[in-house]
Design a protein around this motif. Structure first.
Motif, PDB file in Angstrom:
ATOM      1  N   UNK A 289       0.845  -1.210   0.000  1.00 26.75           N
ATOM      2  CA  UNK A 289       0.000   0.000   0.000  1.00 26.75           C
ATOM      3  C   UNK A 289       0.873   1.251   0.000  1.00 26.75           C
ATOM      4  N   UNK A 290       2.016   1.160   0.659  1.00 26.83           N
ATOM      5  CA  UNK A 290       2.909   2.320   0.735  1.00 26.83           C
ATOM      6  C   UNK A 290       3.502   2.665  -0.628  1.00 26.83           C
ATOM      7  N   UNK A 291       3.825   1.631  -1.406  1.00 28.61           N
ATOM      8  CA  UNK A 291       4.561   1.910  -2.653  1.00 28.61           C
ATOM      9  C   UNK A 291       3.651   1.917  -3.881  1.00 28.61           C
ATOM     10  N   UNK A 292       2.395   1.540  -3.673  1.00 27.36           N
ATOM     11  CA  UNK A 292       1.473   1.400  -4.818  1.00 27.36           C
ATOM     12  C   UNK A 292       1.560   2.607  -5.769  1.00 27.36           C
ATOM     13  N   UNK A 293       1.465   3.795  -5.181  1.00 31.76           N
ATOM     14  CA  UNK A 293       1.403   4.980  -6.041  1.00 31.76           C
ATOM     15  C   UNK A 293       2.760   5.435  -6.545  1.00 31.76           C
ATOM     16  N   UNK A 294       3.802   4.719  -6.173  1.00 33.19           N
ATOM     17  CA  UNK A 294       5.139   5.118  -6.606  1.00 33.19           C
ATOM     18  C   UNK A 294       5.579   4.369  -7.858  1.00 33.19           C
ATOM     19  N   UNK A 295       4.897   3.232  -8.111  1.00 34.56           N
ATOM     20  CA  UNK A 295       5.382   2.322  -9.154  1.00 34.56           C
ATOM     21  C   UNK A 295       5.650   3.032 -10.479  1.00 34.56           C
ATOM     22  N   UNK A 296       4.728   3.891 -10.878  1.00 36.80           N
ATOM     23  CA  UNK A 296       4.915   4.538 -12.201  1.00 36.80           C
ATOM     24  C   UNK A 296       5.546   5.918 -12.080  1.00 36.80           C
ATOM     25  N   UNK A 328      15.794  10.051 -22.806  1.00 31.38           N
ATOM     26  CA  UNK A 328      15.842   8.884 -21.900  1.00 31.38           C
ATOM     27  C   UNK A 328      14.561   8.803 -21.069  1.00 31.38           C
ATOM     28  N   UNK A 329      14.068   9.958 -20.614  1.00 26.47           N
ATOM     29  CA  UNK A 329      12.843   9.984 -19.790  1.00 26.47           C
ATOM     30  C   UNK A 329      11.625   9.600 -20.633  1.00 26.47           C
ATOM     31  N   UNK A 330      11.547  10.163 -21.834  1.00 28.17           N
ATOM     32  CA  UNK A 330      10.413   9.856 -22.725  1.00 28.17           C
ATOM     33  C   UNK A 330      10.418   8.370 -23.083  1.00 28.17           C
ATOM     34  N   UNK A 331      11.600   7.827 -23.290  1.00 24.58           N
ATOM     35  CA  UNK A 331      11.724   6.390 -23.618  1.00 24.58           C
ATOM     36  C   UNK A 331      11.151   5.545 -22.476  1.00 24.58           C
ATOM     37  N   UNK A 332      11.455   5.936 -21.231  1.00 25.39           N
ATOM     38  CA  UNK A 332      10.957   5.161 -20.075  1.00 25.39           C
ATOM     39  C   UNK A 332       9.437   5.282 -19.983  1.00 25.39           C
ATOM     40  N   UNK A 333       8.905   6.501 -20.183  1.00 25.98           N
ATOM     41  CA  UNK A 333       7.450   6.695 -20.105  1.00 25.98           C
ATOM     42  C   UNK A 333       6.759   5.891 -21.208  1.00 25.98           C
ATOM     43  N   UNK A 334       7.331   5.923 -22.414  1.00 24.84           N
ATOM     44  CA  UNK A 334       6.730   5.172 -23.531  1.00 24.84           C
ATOM     45  C   UNK A 334       6.750   3.672 -23.227  1.00 24.84           C
ATOM     46  N   UNK A 335       7.850   3.209 -22.621  1.00 25.88           N
ATOM     47  CA  UNK A 335       7.941   1.774 -22.270  1.00 25.88           C
ATOM     48  C   UNK A 335       6.851   1.418 -21.259  1.00 25.88           C
ATOM     49  N   UNK A 336       6.590   2.305 -20.315  1.00 31.06           N
ATOM     50  CA  UNK A 336       5.548   2.057 -19.306  1.00 31.06           C
ATOM     51  C   UNK A 336       4.163   2.058 -19.967  1.00 31.06           C
ATOM     52  N   UNK A 340       1.274  -1.164 -20.657  1.00 31.20           N
ATOM     53  CA  UNK A 340      -0.061  -1.161 -20.058  1.00 31.20           C
ATOM     54  C   UNK A 340      -0.281  -0.150 -18.950  1.00 31.20           C
ATOM     55  N   UNK A 341       0.758   0.540 -18.517  1.00 32.76           N
ATOM     56  CA  UNK A 341       0.565   1.568 -17.484  1.00 32.76           C
ATOM     57  C   UNK A 341      -0.304   2.683 -18.060  1.00 32.76           C
ATOM     58  N   UNK A 417      -3.900   6.174 -26.019  1.00 32.67           N
ATOM     59  CA  UNK A 417      -5.222   6.602 -25.532  1.00 32.67           C
ATOM     60  C   UNK A 417      -5.424   6.228 -24.064  1.00 32.67           C
ATOM     61  N   UNK A 418      -6.077   7.112 -23.327  1.00 31.45           N
ATOM     62  CA  UNK A 418      -6.426   6.825 -21.936  1.00 31.45           C
ATOM     63  C   UNK A 418      -5.267   6.984 -20.971  1.00 31.45           C
ATOM     64  N   UNK A 419      -4.137   7.488 -21.479  1.00 30.84           N
ATOM     65  CA  UNK A 419      -3.004   7.653 -20.558  1.00 30.84           C
ATOM     66  C   UNK A 419      -2.932   9.091 -20.061  1.00 30.84           C
ATOM     67  N   UNK A 420      -2.307   9.264 -18.911  1.00 26.92           N
ATOM     68  CA  UNK A 420      -2.148  10.617 -18.367  1.00 26.92           C
ATOM     69  C   UNK A 420      -0.935  10.660 -17.446  1.00 26.92           C
ATOM     70  N   UNK A 421      -0.525  11.852 -17.124  1.00 23.96           N
ATOM     71  CA  UNK A 421       0.574  11.988 -16.161  1.00 23.96           C
ATOM     72  C   UNK A 421       0.227  13.066 -15.158  1.00 23.96           C
TER      73      UNK A 421
END
Ligand code: SF4
Length: 485
Positions: A289-296, A328-336, A340-341, A417-421
């Motif tokens: 529960x502590x880390x749930x919101x940190x994963x992405x 590098x950051x965009x690459x990581x976000x795209x991978x996520x 399915x994130x 589609x359906x993604x946000x940050x």
């Protein structure tokens, strides 16, 4: 390639590593094993694994079996109390004991003693937040008195402070060249004085005469002025090496590592983290529960030059902001997103609007070899003296580099589609007043903007080394304007 956790036992080591006869380095941590780029221990362990070392992890040991789970390492045990100082983990600011805490008080001392008890002669290195902020004589809130530098208390062999990636790899590179044995036996072959970011015991006759001495522990304990001098000296000379006498011994603290270069940051944060909590974690549900919101959460840099009096980030991460490249950051976000994130929970940096900023006086270039990316890199030094008050300093160069990064994220959110940050890291409200376009862009990704005015009394704010109350009021006006827009 399927991402998997690093081994947490000798048995798992056999499955994970080919021709496994034992680990090279074993990490002992007071935190659960959270294999995520937000965890300093997870980064260093994964970096060693990527560099071909066999790394094992012992998380939150309680029983003797826990300490012995990975056997004895070829090189050393790397001991950390975790992301928090263990006394803060155990006590509230009002000194009320917290419940159900698995990390013991003075964890570095407890863990090091246990390791020395079970593995006589094995080398021990302490690192992380607690080791870094307690490396010199320091005030201990719980005891309400000064304590000696933690290398003295733990009797560990070495201390790695701040960003330790380069230091630990350099150390291992040198150890590979020699036959390992007890630390006393090998230390003279390691040329410790030339490894940035480490502290070690030095004999009087071997001391480097050029290194500045800090007031000794005994004098600080006897005279508050001496302790103020110690604290002020290393605050004003953050890039210097120091020697500190304690009792009959001397501890040499080499200069900190230079700020990590962009290529190094990209290399570190593109490692194959599972971003998950290890299934063997004690109180798994609670920690999950502590880390749930940190994963992405995506880390975009390290460091902060706000210099708030009570904050340890400049000591632990540095004042100069190390940054990853936009690509590098965009690459990581795209991978996520492609795995399915749906939501990125943050672009993590202690102070978001410091991304890309720098001090113009760090202009003295030199080349060093980076064991992280195995090639030479350019590093910068500042030779001019200053009062270290960066906020409002004419040499501090602000940057809007975050703006084009956020624009790239907008494109990704359209593509997937359906993604946000959401941006959850804080901004410096007084500095953002000089970055009004960036402020408006940041606000498009914010549901609740985090700022830290802390107080409205300028007398208190001065002691905190924080922005004035009028800066806060000016910020509020701008904030209301942006919301209207
Ligand atoms: S010159 Fe200014 S910006 Fe640079 S470190 Fe000193 S106070 Fe900070």
């Amino acid at each position: 390639m399927e991402k998997s956790f690093l081994p947490v036992s000798f048995k798992e080591g056999k499955k994970y590593y080919k021709n496994f006869t034992g680990f090279d380095v074993i990490f002992v941590t007071g935190d659960p094993y959270y294999d995520h780029p937000l965890s300093g221990m997870a980064i260093i362990a994964r970096l060693l694994d990527k560099k071909g070392y066999k790394a094992g992890i012992i998380a939150q040991p309680l029983s003797d079996e826990d300490y012995k789970a990975c056997g004895a390492p070829k090189y050393f045990f790397c001991i950390t109390s975790g992301l928090l100082d263990s006394m803060l983990a155990n006590y509230t600011p009002m000194l009320k004991k917290r419940e159900n805490i698995l990390v013991p008080e003075r964890a570095l001392m407890v863990y090091t003693q246990k390791i020395k008890q079970h593995f006589k002669g094995c080398m021990t290195i302490i690192g992380g937040v607690e080791a870094t902020i307690r490396r010199f004589t320091h005030f201990d809130y719980r005891d309400n008195k000064l304590r000696r530098g933690i290398l003295n208390d733990t009797k560990a062999d070495l201390l790695l402070f701040g960003n330790a990636e380069r230091s630990i790899l350099t150390l291992l590179e040198r150890m590979k060249q020699i036959t390992m044995g007890s630390f006393e036996g090998v230390k003279n072959h390691l040329d410790l004085g030339s490894i940035d970011g480490i502290s070690f015991r030095v004999k009087k006759e071997d001391m480097n005469q050029k290194i500045r001495h800090l007031p000794p522990y005994e004098e600080c304990a006897a005279d508050k002025e001496k302790f103020s001098l110690l604290a002020r000296t290393f605050y004003l000379l953050p890039d210097d090496a120091f020697i500190e006498r304690c009792g009959s011994g001397f501890i040499q603290h080499n200069r900190p590592c230079h700020t990590l270069a962009e290529k190094e940051m990209n290399y570190i944060y593109n490692m194959p983290f599972t971003r998950k909590l290890h299934p063997s974690t004690k109180f798994f549900e609670f920690n999950q529960n502590m880390v749930e919101n940190l994963e992405s959460s995506v880390v975009i840099g390290r460091g902060c030059w706000g210099s708030c009096s009570f904050c340890v980030i400049p000591l632990v991460q540095g004042k100069e902001v190390a940054k990853r490249s936009k690509e590098s950051i965009v690459q990581e976000i795209e991978a996520l997103y492609s795995s399915g994130t749906k939501k990125i929970n943050d672009l993590t940096l202690p102070t978001l609007n410091m991304y890309g900023s720098r001090c113009a006086l760090y202009r003295h270039e030199s080349k060093i070899y980076s064991p992280i990316i195995d090639e030479p890199i350019t590093v910068y030094d500042k030779k001019d003296y200053c009062n270290q008050e960066c906020v409002g300093c004419k040499y501090r160069v602000l940057s809007d580099d975050l703006y084009p990064l956020l624009e790239e994220v907008e494109k990704l959110n359209q593509k997937y589609a359906g993604t946000s940050m959401e941006l959850r890291s804080a901004i410096r409200h007084d500095i953002i007043l000089g970055q009004k376009n960036l402020f408006r862009k940041i606000m498009q990704f914010v549901t609740r903007l985090k700022i830290a005015p802390e107080n409205l009394s300028d007398t208190v704010l001065k002691q905190m080394n924080k922005a004035t109350a009028s800066a806060f009021k000016e910020f509020l006006e701008e904030y209301k304007k942006v919301n209207k827009e």
